[in-house]
Design a protein around this motif. Structure first.
Motif, PDB file in Angstrom:
ATOM      1  N   LEU A 121       0.807  -1.226   0.000  1.00 47.23           N
ATOM      2  CA  LEU A 121       0.000   0.000   0.000  1.00 47.23           C
ATOM      3  C   LEU A 121       0.841   1.278   0.000  1.00 47.23           C
ATOM      4  O   LEU A 121       0.291   2.371  -0.069  1.00 47.23           O
ATOM      5  CB  LEU A 121      -0.893   0.020   1.247  1.00 47.23           C
ATOM      6  N   SER A 122       2.158   1.147   0.086  1.00 51.59           N
ATOM      7  CA  SER A 122       3.027   2.311   0.222  1.00 51.59           C
ATOM      8  C   SER A 122       2.935   3.230  -0.990  1.00 51.59           C
ATOM      9  O   SER A 122       3.081   2.797  -2.135  1.00 51.59           O
ATOM     10  CB  SER A 122       4.476   1.847   0.399  1.00 51.59           C
ATOM     11  N   TYR A 123       2.737   4.523  -0.730  1.00 51.93           N
ATOM     12  CA  TYR A 123       2.672   5.514  -1.805  1.00 51.93           C
ATOM     13  C   TYR A 123       3.929   5.481  -2.662  1.00 51.93           C
ATOM     14  O   TYR A 123       3.854   5.439  -3.903  1.00 51.93           O
ATOM     15  CB  TYR A 123       2.471   6.905  -1.206  1.00 51.93           C
ATOM     16  N   HIS A 124       5.098   5.513  -2.025  1.00 48.64           N
ATOM     17  CA  HIS A 124       6.344   5.537  -2.777  1.00 48.64           C
ATOM     18  C   HIS A 124       6.549   4.245  -3.570  1.00 48.64           C
ATOM     19  O   HIS A 124       7.015   4.274  -4.712  1.00 48.64           O
ATOM     20  CB  HIS A 124       7.536   5.739  -1.832  1.00 48.64           C
ATOM     21  N   GLN A 125       6.213   3.119  -2.962  1.00 48.59           N
ATOM     22  CA  GLN A 125       6.393   1.844  -3.655  1.00 48.59           C
ATOM     23  C   GLN A 125       5.513   1.763  -4.899  1.00 48.59           C
ATOM     24  O   GLN A 125       5.943   1.284  -5.948  1.00 48.59           O
ATOM     25  CB  GLN A 125       6.073   0.685  -2.704  1.00 48.59           C
ATOM     26  N   VAL A 126       4.286   2.248  -4.799  1.00 49.01           N
ATOM     27  CA  VAL A 126       3.395   2.239  -5.963  1.00 49.01           C
ATOM     28  C   VAL A 126       3.890   3.228  -7.010  1.00 49.01           C
ATOM     29  O   VAL A 126       3.916   2.931  -8.215  1.00 49.01           O
ATOM     30  CB  VAL A 126       1.942   2.551  -5.536  1.00 49.01           C
ATOM     31  N   TRP A 127       4.314   4.412  -6.579  1.00 50.21           N
ATOM     32  CA  TRP A 127       4.774   5.446  -7.520  1.00 50.21           C
ATOM     33  C   TRP A 127       5.936   4.920  -8.362  1.00 50.21           C
ATOM     34  O   TRP A 127       5.931   5.040  -9.594  1.00 50.21           O
ATOM     35  CB  TRP A 127       5.214   6.686  -6.734  1.00 50.21           C
ATOM     36  N   PHE A 128       6.921   4.336  -7.712  1.00 53.19           N
ATOM     37  CA  PHE A 128       8.088   3.847  -8.447  1.00 53.19           C
ATOM     38  C   PHE A 128       7.791   2.561  -9.211  1.00 53.19           C
ATOM     39  O   PHE A 128       8.487   2.249 -10.186  1.00 53.19           O
ATOM     40  CB  PHE A 128       9.266   3.643  -7.497  1.00 53.19           C
ATOM     41  N   SER A 129       6.776   1.818  -8.801  1.00 51.27           N
ATOM     42  CA  SER A 129       6.380   0.621  -9.543  1.00 51.27           C
ATOM     43  C   SER A 129       5.671   0.970 -10.847  1.00 51.27           C
ATOM     44  O   SER A 129       5.484   0.106 -11.702  1.00 51.27           O
ATOM     45  CB  SER A 129       5.459  -0.256  -8.682  1.00 51.27           C
ATOM     46  N   GLN A 130       5.270   2.220 -10.991  1.00 45.86           N
ATOM     47  CA  GLN A 130       4.643   2.691 -12.226  1.00 45.86           C
ATOM     48  C   GLN A 130       5.566   3.655 -12.956  1.00 45.86           C
ATOM     49  O   GLN A 130       5.108   4.522 -13.699  1.00 45.86           O
ATOM     50  CB  GLN A 130       3.312   3.368 -11.905  1.00 45.86           C
ATOM     51  N   ASN A 131       6.858   3.479 -12.776  1.00 45.15           N
ATOM     52  CA  ASN A 131       7.871   4.358 -13.334  1.00 45.15           C
ATOM     53  C   ASN A 131       8.816   3.524 -14.190  1.00 45.15           C
ATOM     54  O   ASN A 131       9.372   2.532 -13.708  1.00 45.15           O
ATOM     55  CB  ASN A 131       8.637   5.022 -12.180  1.00 45.15           C
ATOM     56  N   MET A 318      27.456  15.348  -5.354  1.00 48.31           N
ATOM     57  CA  MET A 318      26.275  14.982  -6.131  1.00 48.31           C
ATOM     58  C   MET A 318      25.007  15.408  -5.400  1.00 48.31           C
ATOM     59  O   MET A 318      25.008  15.666  -4.195  1.00 48.31           O
ATOM     60  CB  MET A 318      26.264  13.467  -6.389  1.00 48.31           C
ATOM     61  N   ARG A 319      23.911  15.474  -6.142  1.00 48.36           N
ATOM     62  CA  ARG A 319      22.625  15.804  -5.554  1.00 48.36           C
ATOM     63  C   ARG A 319      22.160  14.643  -4.681  1.00 48.36           C
ATOM     64  O   ARG A 319      22.247  13.484  -5.066  1.00 48.36           O
ATOM     65  CB  ARG A 319      21.595  16.089  -6.651  1.00 48.36           C
ATOM     66  N   VAL A 320      21.624  14.970  -3.522  1.00 51.06           N
ATOM     67  CA  VAL A 320      21.175  13.941  -2.573  1.00 51.06           C
ATOM     68  C   VAL A 320      19.677  13.729  -2.796  1.00 51.06           C
ATOM     69  O   VAL A 320      18.837  14.158  -2.009  1.00 51.06           O
ATOM     70  CB  VAL A 320      21.476  14.351  -1.120  1.00 51.06           C
ATOM     71  N   TRP A 321      19.345  13.049  -3.892  1.00 52.67           N
ATOM     72  CA  TRP A 321      17.944  12.801  -4.214  1.00 52.67           C
ATOM     73  C   TRP A 321      17.361  11.790  -3.219  1.00 52.67           C
ATOM     74  O   TRP A 321      18.010  10.805  -2.854  1.00 52.67           O
ATOM     75  CB  TRP A 321      17.793  12.224  -5.614  1.00 52.67           C
ATOM     76  N   PRO A 322      16.113  11.965  -2.789  1.00 59.46           N
ATOM     77  CA  PRO A 322      15.476  10.961  -1.921  1.00 59.46           C
ATOM     78  C   PRO A 322      15.429   9.571  -2.546  1.00 59.46           C
ATOM     79  O   PRO A 322      15.464   8.573  -1.836  1.00 59.46           O
ATOM     80  CB  PRO A 322      14.065  11.535  -1.714  1.00 59.46           C
ATOM     81  N   ARG A 323      15.375   9.487  -3.873  1.00 62.22           N
ATOM     82  CA  ARG A 323      15.269   8.174  -4.513  1.00 62.22           C
ATOM     83  C   ARG A 323      16.513   7.306  -4.300  1.00 62.22           C
ATOM     84  O   ARG A 323      16.441   6.090  -4.478  1.00 62.22           O
ATOM     85  CB  ARG A 323      14.995   8.335  -6.009  1.00 62.22           C
ATOM     86  N   PHE A 324      17.638   7.927  -3.933  1.00 61.96           N
ATOM     87  CA  PHE A 324      18.814   7.117  -3.629  1.00 61.96           C
ATOM     88  C   PHE A 324      18.595   6.246  -2.394  1.00 61.96           C
ATOM     89  O   PHE A 324      19.344   5.299  -2.156  1.00 61.96           O
ATOM     90  CB  PHE A 324      20.042   8.007  -3.423  1.00 61.96           C
ATOM     91  N   PHE A 325      17.590   6.578  -1.602  1.00 65.91           N
ATOM     92  CA  PHE A 325      17.288   5.829  -0.381  1.00 65.91           C
ATOM     93  C   PHE A 325      16.007   5.013  -0.530  1.00 65.91           C
ATOM     94  O   PHE A 325      15.458   4.525   0.462  1.00 65.91           O
ATOM     95  CB  PHE A 325      17.178   6.791   0.800  1.00 65.91           C
ATOM     96  N   PHE A 326      15.551   4.860  -1.765  1.00 56.59           N
ATOM     97  CA  PHE A 326      14.304   4.124  -2.003  1.00 56.59           C
ATOM     98  C   PHE A 326      14.390   2.693  -1.492  1.00 56.59           C
ATOM     99  O   PHE A 326      13.408   2.151  -0.967  1.00 56.59           O
ATOM    100  CB  PHE A 326      13.983   4.146  -3.503  1.00 56.59           C
ATOM    101  N   VAL A 327      15.557   2.057  -1.631  1.00 55.16           N
ATOM    102  CA  VAL A 327      15.681   0.661  -1.209  1.00 55.16           C
ATOM    103  C   VAL A 327      15.505   0.511   0.295  1.00 55.16           C
ATOM    104  O   VAL A 327      15.262  -0.604   0.781  1.00 55.16           O
ATOM    105  CB  VAL A 327      17.040   0.067  -1.637  1.00 55.16           C
ATOM    106  N   ASP A 328      15.622   1.602   1.053  1.00 57.79           N
ATOM    107  CA  ASP A 328      15.495   1.528   2.514  1.00 57.79           C
ATOM    108  C   ASP A 328      14.043   1.616   2.980  1.00 57.79           C
ATOM    109  O   ASP A 328      13.761   1.294   4.141  1.00 57.79           O
ATOM    110  CB  ASP A 328      16.290   2.663   3.172  1.00 57.79           C
ATOM    111  N   ILE A 329      13.145   2.052   2.115  1.00 58.76           N
ATOM    112  CA  ILE A 329      11.771   2.299   2.558  1.00 58.76           C
ATOM    113  C   ILE A 329      11.117   1.030   3.078  1.00 58.76           C
ATOM    114  O   ILE A 329      10.545   1.011   4.182  1.00 58.76           O
ATOM    115  CB  ILE A 329      10.938   2.907   1.411  1.00 58.76           C
ATOM    116  N   ALA A 330      11.178  -0.054   2.308  1.00 61.33           N
ATOM    117  CA  ALA A 330      10.506  -1.289   2.722  1.00 61.33           C
ATOM    118  C   ALA A 330      11.113  -1.875   4.002  1.00 61.33           C
ATOM    119  O   ALA A 330      10.363  -2.249   4.911  1.00 61.33           O
ATOM    120  CB  ALA A 330      10.532  -2.304   1.581  1.00 61.33           C
ATOM    121  N   PRO A 331      12.453  -1.981   4.128  1.00 64.26           N
ATOM    122  CA  PRO A 331      12.999  -2.448   5.420  1.00 64.26           C
ATOM    123  C   PRO A 331      12.626  -1.551   6.594  1.00 64.26           C
ATOM    124  O   PRO A 331      12.406  -2.040   7.711  1.00 64.26           O
ATOM    125  CB  PRO A 331      14.514  -2.444   5.166  1.00 64.26           C
TER     126      PRO A 331
END
Length: 487
Positions: A121-131, A318-331
């Motif tokens: 149900l995670s917003y970020h997980q769904v957003w990136f799954s449709q990217n 380098m730019r510290v984009w939040p997406r660089f930490f996407f792999v940490d969201i689920a854990p």
């Protein structure tokens, strides 16, 4: 929490399949929405190339392993937005399954079910799954790698460490930043080796098998990137140089990254955002304590990845984009569920009502699920960035004498992907020259916050001489597209 059973019960399997079905439905709804800037750039400059040309040079924008799958899907199903995104859907659903497996290893089936449902149900997980990008693939391989790592640290076998090496190579071939996660796990291994923290008995096998895995992963990565090794170093230098002159300097500030992550996770809801953020930190801290008894290295692995990623990005400017930490969201979601369970137990013991432990945990789970259901709906209120809609509106309403200007970086995208005959404005000087000419003008602005800062005169005219025509909303940060007109 319970220690995981080696066998998988029918009820557990049925619950997992139901959660995966929910995840699949959420990730396929609206999948054919218009492609946004990065997706179009990936498709035009990489996916549409012949197979032999897809590895001709390195670019941070390319997620090589993912793009190969996207190309295969587009060749089977045609030039459709959903076809380019479908591999992300598969890996997004796969990440839900992988996080269930990870949570079950750490805290048992009950925690695994709740964690997997929250990731579904995670917003970020769904957003990136449709990217149409490789972030969900990166999360999938990283989560599997973490599972193999934690198991290998406890009871090492060559099979586990070979599997770990393959997941590491797959993650790094998806994107070079995948190396950050596995370097972090290497640091955790060193800490465990030196201190004895979280590991089994120190044996020759315990030391040699991880080293064999590192060697195997390194060979696989070098073979995968062999055609473009010479261009990787040059690209890193270019990225650092472009970051130095970026008008959005806050993108290199870790504090901005944290605030942006909270904003996109919770939304701009004033005091409620702060309350949810603080509550989340407390629950995660409780989760770290709760997970310590069953898997003490779990929290350390997450912290190590965040620290390594920040250190590398800051060292390279380098730019510290939040997406660089996407792999940490689920854990982190797993930690939050464990924290909810552990916190419920603490409260029940403090008030002397041990029977309240489960009801309190249930209340916490319901609250997290309700918040997730509320937030995930934002994925469907608008496309990520509606370039197709902007192009269609301008072409339908333009007059024969209208000059159309697309503010960089929109210009090249509209020209290459939509075959537009629009002129690109790249800097303040170009804008001044264009507006000095008489006659009607239509201006299309992508990433308005960035471009208003890069071209101050444009921001001034948007408040004065330019007439606002339309705003195309987008779920992407700064993803609105603004259209202005001058007679």
């Amino acid at each position: 929490m319970t220690q995981p059973s080696p066998t998988l019960g029918r009820n557990d399997l049925a619950i997992l399949l139901l959660i995966l079905l929910i995840a699949a439905v959420l990730r396929t709804a609206g999948l054919n929405a218009p492609l946004w800037y990065d997706e179009i750039w990936t498709v035009d400059t990489h996916v549409r190339l012949p197979w032999g040309d897809m590895m001709r040079e390195y670019s941070m924008n390319h997620h090589y392993f993912f793009s190969m799958k996207a190309k295969l899907m587009s060749q089977i199903f045609g030039d459709q937005a959903w076809a380019y995104r479908f591999p992300a859907v598969l890996f997004g659903v796969g990440t839900v399954a992988a996080i269930w497996w990870l949570a079950r290893d750490v805290a048992g089936s009950g925690i695994a079910h709740v964690s997997a449902l929250l990731v579904a149900l995670s917003y970020h997980q769904v957003w990136f799954s449709q990217n149409a990008r490789g972030y969900t693939e990166l999360a999938f391989w990283s989560t599997l790698g973490l599972i193999f790592f934690l198991r290998g640290m406890r009871t090492p076998t060559l099979r586990l460490w070979i599997a770990f090496a393959c997941t590491a190579a797959a993650a790094v071939f998806t994107h070079l930043t995948g190396a950050f996660f596995f370097v972090a796990l290497g640091l955790v291994w060193l800490i465990s080796l030196v201190t004895g923290f979280g590991r089994g008995p120190l044996t020759r096998t315990w030391v040699l098998q991880p080293l064999i895995a590192v060697a195997l992963a390194s060979v696989l990565v070098l073979l995968a990137y062999l055609p473009i090794l010479s261009s990787i170093a040059g690209t890193m230098g270019e990225i650092s140089a472009s970051s130095a002159v970026d008008p959005m300097q806050e993108y290199q500030n870790p504090l901005w990254t944290v605030l942006e992550g909270v904003r996109t996770a919770v939304g701009s809801t004033g005091a409620l955002t702060l309350i949810v953020a603080i509550g989340g930190l407390v629950v995660i801290a409780l989760g770290a304590v709760g997970a310590h008894s069953t898997q003490p290295l779990f929290f350390l692995c997450i912290v190590a990845h965040i620290a390594v990623t920040l250190a590398v990005l800051l060292a390279l400017d380098m730019r510290v984009w939040p997406r660089f930490f996407f792999v940490d969201i689920a854990p982190v979601i797993v930690l939050a569920v464990i924290g909810c369970w552990y916190g419920a137990g603490v409260v029940a013991r403090v008030i002397g009502q041990s029977g309240l432990e489960r009801p309190l945990f249930a209340i916490g789970v319901v609250a997290m699920l309700a918040l997730s259901v509320f937030l995930v709906q934002r994925n469907y209120v608008a496309p990520k960035q509606d370039l197709a809609g902007a192009f269609e509106l301008v072409e339908q309403t333009r007059g024969p004498s209208d000059r159309i200007y697309a503010i960089n970086p929109g210009g090249p995208i509209f020209k290459s992907h939509f075959n537009a005959d629009w002129t690109t404005i790249a800097d303040p000087q170009g804008y001044a020259r264009a507006m000095a000419q008489p006659g009607p003008v239509i201006i299309v602005i992508l990433f308005p916050s960035r471009m208003f800062r890069a071209i101050p005169e444009l921001a001034q005219d948007a408040e004065g001489s330019l007439e606002f025509v339309h705003e195309f909303a987008g779920t992407l940060g700064d993803g609105e597209i603004l259209i202005y007109w001058r007679q």
